[in-house]
Design a protein around this motif. Structure first.
Motif, PDB file in Angstrom:
ATOM      1  N   PHE A  88      70.350  21.104  47.010  1.00  0.00           N
ATOM      2  CA  PHE A  88      71.452  20.335  46.448  1.00  0.00           C
ATOM      3  C   PHE A  88      71.271  20.407  45.066  1.00  0.00           C
ATOM      4  CE2 PHE A  88      70.949  18.032  50.535  1.00  0.00           C
ATOM      5  CZ  PHE A  88      72.197  18.406  51.187  1.00  0.00           C
ATOM      6  N   TRP A  89      72.019  21.031  44.333  1.00  0.00           N
ATOM      7  CA  TRP A  89      71.594  20.953  42.644  1.00  0.00           C
ATOM      8  C   TRP A  89      72.904  20.331  41.820  1.00  0.00           C
ATOM      9  CZ3 TRP A  89      67.207  21.435  41.513  1.00  0.00           C
ATOM     10  CH2 TRP A  89      66.128  22.284  42.294  1.00  0.00           C
ATOM     11  N   ILE A  90      73.614  19.370  42.490  1.00  0.00           N
ATOM     12  CA  ILE A  90      74.458  18.437  41.957  1.00  0.00           C
ATOM     13  C   ILE A  90      74.355  17.036  42.487  1.00  0.00           C
ATOM     14  CG2 ILE A  90      76.147  19.894  41.029  1.00  0.00           C
ATOM     15  CD1 ILE A  90      78.014  19.402  43.126  1.00  0.00           C
ATOM     16  N   ASP A  91      74.102  16.123  41.936  1.00  0.00           N
ATOM     17  CA  ASP A  91      73.922  14.610  42.809  1.00  0.00           C
ATOM     18  C   ASP A  91      75.158  14.115  43.118  1.00  0.00           C
ATOM     19  OD1 ASP A  91      71.287  15.010  42.049  1.00  0.00           O
ATOM     20  OD2 ASP A  91      71.415  13.697  40.295  1.00  0.00           O
ATOM     21  N   ARG A  92      76.396  14.493  42.334  1.00  0.00           N
ATOM     22  CA  ARG A  92      77.460  13.754  42.606  1.00  0.00           C
ATOM     23  C   ARG A  92      78.718  14.145  41.756  1.00  0.00           C
ATOM     24  NH1 ARG A  92      79.832   8.933  44.265  1.00  0.00           N
ATOM     25  NH2 ARG A  92      77.606   8.734  45.532  1.00  0.00           N
ATOM     26  N   PHE A  93      79.978  14.275  42.395  1.00  0.00           N
ATOM     27  CA  PHE A  93      81.059  14.440  41.715  1.00  0.00           C
ATOM     28  C   PHE A  93      81.474  13.183  40.766  1.00  0.00           C
ATOM     29  CE2 PHE A  93      81.419  18.373  43.838  1.00  0.00           C
ATOM     30  CZ  PHE A  93      81.864  19.354  42.869  1.00  0.00           C
ATOM     31  N   THR A  94      81.903  13.198  39.574  1.00  0.00           N
ATOM     32  CA  THR A  94      82.429  12.020  39.024  1.00  0.00           C
ATOM     33  C   THR A  94      84.093  12.315  38.894  1.00  0.00           C
ATOM     34  OG1 THR A  94      82.022  13.049  36.869  1.00  0.00           O
ATOM     35  CG2 THR A  94      80.557  11.351  37.918  1.00  0.00           C
ATOM     36  N   GLU A  95      84.489  13.726  38.906  1.00  0.00           N
ATOM     37  CA  GLU A  95      86.009  13.865  38.989  1.00  0.00           C
ATOM     38  C   GLU A  95      86.159  14.902  39.731  1.00  0.00           C
ATOM     39  OE1 GLU A  95      87.031  13.904  34.753  1.00  0.00           O
ATOM     40  OE2 GLU A  95      89.150  14.466  35.467  1.00  0.00           O
ATOM     41  N   PHE A  96      87.250  15.086  40.346  1.00  0.00           N
ATOM     42  CA  PHE A  96      87.641  16.491  41.040  1.00  0.00           C
ATOM     43  C   PHE A  96      88.988  16.273  41.548  1.00  0.00           C
ATOM     44  CE2 PHE A  96      88.004  19.157  45.013  1.00  0.00           C
ATOM     45  CZ  PHE A  96      87.097  19.852  45.015  1.00  0.00           C
ATOM     46  N   VAL A  97      89.811  17.396  40.703  1.00  0.00           N
ATOM     47  CA  VAL A  97      91.153  17.405  40.812  1.00  0.00           C
ATOM     48  C   VAL A  97      91.353  18.915  41.258  1.00  0.00           C
ATOM     49  CG1 VAL A  97      93.379  17.575  39.579  1.00  0.00           C
ATOM     50  CG2 VAL A  97      91.345  15.934  38.790  1.00  0.00           C
TER      51      VAL A  97
ATOM     52  N   GLY B 259      92.383  22.180  42.757  1.00  0.00           N
ATOM     53  CA  GLY B 259      93.152  23.431  42.272  1.00  0.00           C
ATOM     54  C   GLY B 259      92.924  23.497  40.738  1.00  0.00           C
ATOM     55  N   SER B 260      92.199  22.443  40.136  1.00  0.00           N
ATOM     56  CA  SER B 260      92.091  22.361  38.661  1.00  0.00           C
ATOM     57  C   SER B 260      90.887  22.469  38.035  1.00  0.00           C
ATOM     58  CB  SER B 260      93.008  21.283  38.086  1.00  0.00           C
ATOM     59  OG  SER B 260      92.871  20.953  36.815  1.00  0.00           O
ATOM     60  N   HIS B 261      90.179  21.223  38.080  1.00  0.00           N
ATOM     61  CA  HIS B 261      88.941  21.093  37.382  1.00  0.00           C
ATOM     62  C   HIS B 261      88.320  19.934  38.033  1.00  0.00           C
ATOM     63  CE1 HIS B 261      91.231  17.908  35.422  1.00  0.00           C
ATOM     64  NE2 HIS B 261      90.054  17.197  35.383  1.00  0.00           N
ATOM     65  N   ALA B 262      86.633  19.902  37.982  1.00  0.00           N
ATOM     66  CA  ALA B 262      86.018  19.008  38.275  1.00  0.00           C
ATOM     67  C   ALA B 262      84.923  18.740  37.469  1.00  0.00           C
ATOM     68  CB  ALA B 262      85.390  19.357  39.851  1.00  0.00           C
ATOM     69  N   VAL B 263      84.146  17.408  37.483  1.00  0.00           N
ATOM     70  CA  VAL B 263      82.913  17.171  36.602  1.00  0.00           C
ATOM     71  C   VAL B 263      81.882  16.700  37.561  1.00  0.00           C
ATOM     72  CG1 VAL B 263      81.968  15.673  34.818  1.00  0.00           C
ATOM     73  CG2 VAL B 263      84.312  16.389  34.664  1.00  0.00           C
ATOM     74  N   ALA B 264      80.721  17.141  37.578  1.00  0.00           N
ATOM     75  CA  ALA B 264      79.598  16.647  38.527  1.00  0.00           C
ATOM     76  C   ALA B 264      78.453  16.385  37.678  1.00  0.00           C
ATOM     77  CB  ALA B 264      79.266  17.839  39.758  1.00  0.00           C
ATOM     78  N   VAL B 265      77.485  15.548  38.012  1.00  0.00           N
ATOM     79  CA  VAL B 265      76.269  15.310  37.221  1.00  0.00           C
ATOM     80  C   VAL B 265      75.162  15.521  38.125  1.00  0.00           C
ATOM     81  CG1 VAL B 265      77.268  13.490  35.797  1.00  0.00           C
ATOM     82  CG2 VAL B 265      76.617  12.777  38.170  1.00  0.00           C
ATOM     83  N   LYS B 266      74.148  15.854  37.382  1.00  0.00           N
ATOM     84  CA  LYS B 266      72.548  16.060  38.018  1.00  0.00           C
ATOM     85  C   LYS B 266      71.593  15.355  37.034  1.00  0.00           C
ATOM     86  CE  LYS B 266      68.890  18.299  39.210  1.00  0.00           C
ATOM     87  NZ  LYS B 266      68.025  17.675  40.094  1.00  0.00           N
ATOM     88  N   GLY B 267      71.008  14.388  37.585  1.00  0.00           N
ATOM     89  CA  GLY B 267      69.745  13.856  36.894  1.00  0.00           C
ATOM     90  C   GLY B 267      68.551  14.723  36.978  1.00  0.00           C
ATOM     91  N   VAL B 268      67.753  14.849  36.109  1.00  0.00           N
ATOM     92  CA  VAL B 268      66.498  15.788  36.058  1.00  0.00           C
ATOM     93  C   VAL B 268      65.379  15.057  36.177  1.00  0.00           C
ATOM     94  CG1 VAL B 268      65.278  17.676  35.034  1.00  0.00           C
ATOM     95  CG2 VAL B 268      67.727  17.699  34.957  1.00  0.00           C
ATOM     96  N   SER B 269      64.493  14.822  37.100  1.00  0.00           N
ATOM     97  CA  SER B 269      63.496  13.897  37.263  1.00  0.00           C
ATOM     98  C   SER B 269      62.223  14.594  37.542  1.00  0.00           C
ATOM     99  CB  SER B 269      63.786  13.067  38.481  1.00  0.00           C
ATOM    100  OG  SER B 269      62.621  12.366  38.915  1.00  0.00           O
ATOM    101  N   LEU B 270      61.136  13.871  37.056  1.00  0.00           N
ATOM    102  CA  LEU B 270      59.848  14.494  37.147  1.00  0.00           C
ATOM    103  C   LEU B 270      59.344  14.599  38.696  1.00  0.00           C
ATOM    104  CD1 LEU B 270      57.201  13.501  34.563  1.00  0.00           C
ATOM    105  CD2 LEU B 270      57.688  15.848  35.307  1.00  0.00           C
ATOM    106  N   SER B 271      60.076  14.003  39.425  1.00  0.00           N
ATOM    107  CA  SER B 271      59.716  14.025  40.870  1.00  0.00           C
ATOM    108  C   SER B 271      60.206  15.197  41.704  1.00  0.00           C
ATOM    109  CB  SER B 271      60.597  12.719  41.654  1.00  0.00           C
ATOM    110  OG  SER B 271      61.744  12.665  41.470  1.00  0.00           O
TER     111      SER B 271
END
Lengths: 178, 128
Positions: free
Chosen positions: A4-13, A15-27
């Protein structure tokens, strides 16, 4: 390792666009080998994050019912290093989509800092692949689980603003995989 | 209507961007798969770029009629039969199929598609 290399979507439209975030952690184990004493998020996995974000955006257009694979990185540029404690924001936009594949533009930012930009091509394998391989390459149940984990149905909307509903994407388990 | 030179320049730009080749490698006689190392996913990339550059719509199978090449009515023992050749001529009026007809092995069609064929394809689309 779970892929899993994205943690979550914050926007998803759709057929158009989307925004996803991924927190990078030493764990994350892999950071301790890349590199020893100087942990940096591997850029190959940043590409994977952009591809997972874009791939799900494209897959939604095919009702999440078929396998969409990353076929080609037509362009990719990296501008910095991403360290533990930073959050990657992936922005993906559908440039072209048709029945056999799609082109998606993607960027990765850390805050205001542009870290990566790419142009991705996805191929739709469809039923032909299933006939060729003799089996499905993914389990609908696993995909359903993934969609739920990354919050697509919490933030996803159609272009007219209507919410995406899970019930509109019947991901039925085929008997062989049940 | 774009001139042949204008079409060639835009096709060249699309191929340079899609295949990562140099300008001077994209010659009219260069074959896409043989000389320019195009793979199947590259055709999707090329098609998208041509659509944008010329403001045209290219349907699946229009540039490369894979449906004919996988149809048992037109292909026997890995070779395209006479009916298949006739169908290809009908669907690909832009391509020079003479060489292919001499040895109509399915794989040869993609191998023999040239930059010039691509330009003729675009001219054919623009004239339609």
């Amino acid at each position: 390792m779970r892929w899993f290399w994205i943690d979550r979507f914050t926007e998803f439209v759709s057929g158009s666009h989307a925004v996803a975030v991924k927190g990078v952690s030493l764990s994350e184990d892999h950071l301790h080998d890349h590199f020893v004493g100087y942990p940096v998020m591997p850029n190959s996995l940043v590409v994977e994050g952009m591809a997972q974000s874009g791939g799900l955006l494209v897959s939604e257009q095919y009702g999440f019912g078929e396998l969409v694979v990353l076929g080609k990185l037509a362009k990719v540029k990296f501008h910095s290093c991403v360290r533990p404690g930073e959050t990657l924001t992936y922005r993906v936009r559908v440039d072209t989509i048709r029945n056999d594949g799609a082109a998606v533009s993607a960027t990765a930012h850390v805050g205001e800092r542009l870290h990566a930009e790419s142009l991705l091509f996805f191929a739709r394998l469809g039923d032909a692949n299933e006939a060729l391989q003799g089996e499905r390459l993914f389990r609908p149940r696993d995909l359903q689980h993934w969609l739920s984990l990354v919050g697509i149905f919490e933030v996803g909307v159609h272009q007219d603003g209507r919410r995406l509903k899970e019930a509109d994407y019947p991901l039925e388990e085929c008997p062989a995989n049940a | 209507m774009a001139s042949d030179d204008e079409i060639f320049e835009k096709v060249r730009e699309a191929l340079v961007d899609a295949l990562g080749v140099d300008d001077d490698e994209v010659l009219p006689g260069a074959t896409l798969q043989g000389d320019l190392d195009a793979e199947s996913i590259d055709f999707l990339d090329i098609v998208f770029r041509l659509e944008k550059a010329f403001d045209i719509k290219i349907e699946r199978g229009e540039l490369f009629p894979e449906d004919i090449l996988t149809d048992t009515e037109f292909v026997q023992d890995g070779k395209v039969n006479e009916a298949g050749i006739a169908k290809l001529r009908e669907r690909m009026p832009f391509a020079d199929l003479t060489k292919f007809e001499a040895e109509p092995v399915v794989q040869n069609l993609g191998q023999q598609l040239t930059v010039q064929d691509m330009c003729k394809f675009v001219a054919h689309k623009l004239a339609a």
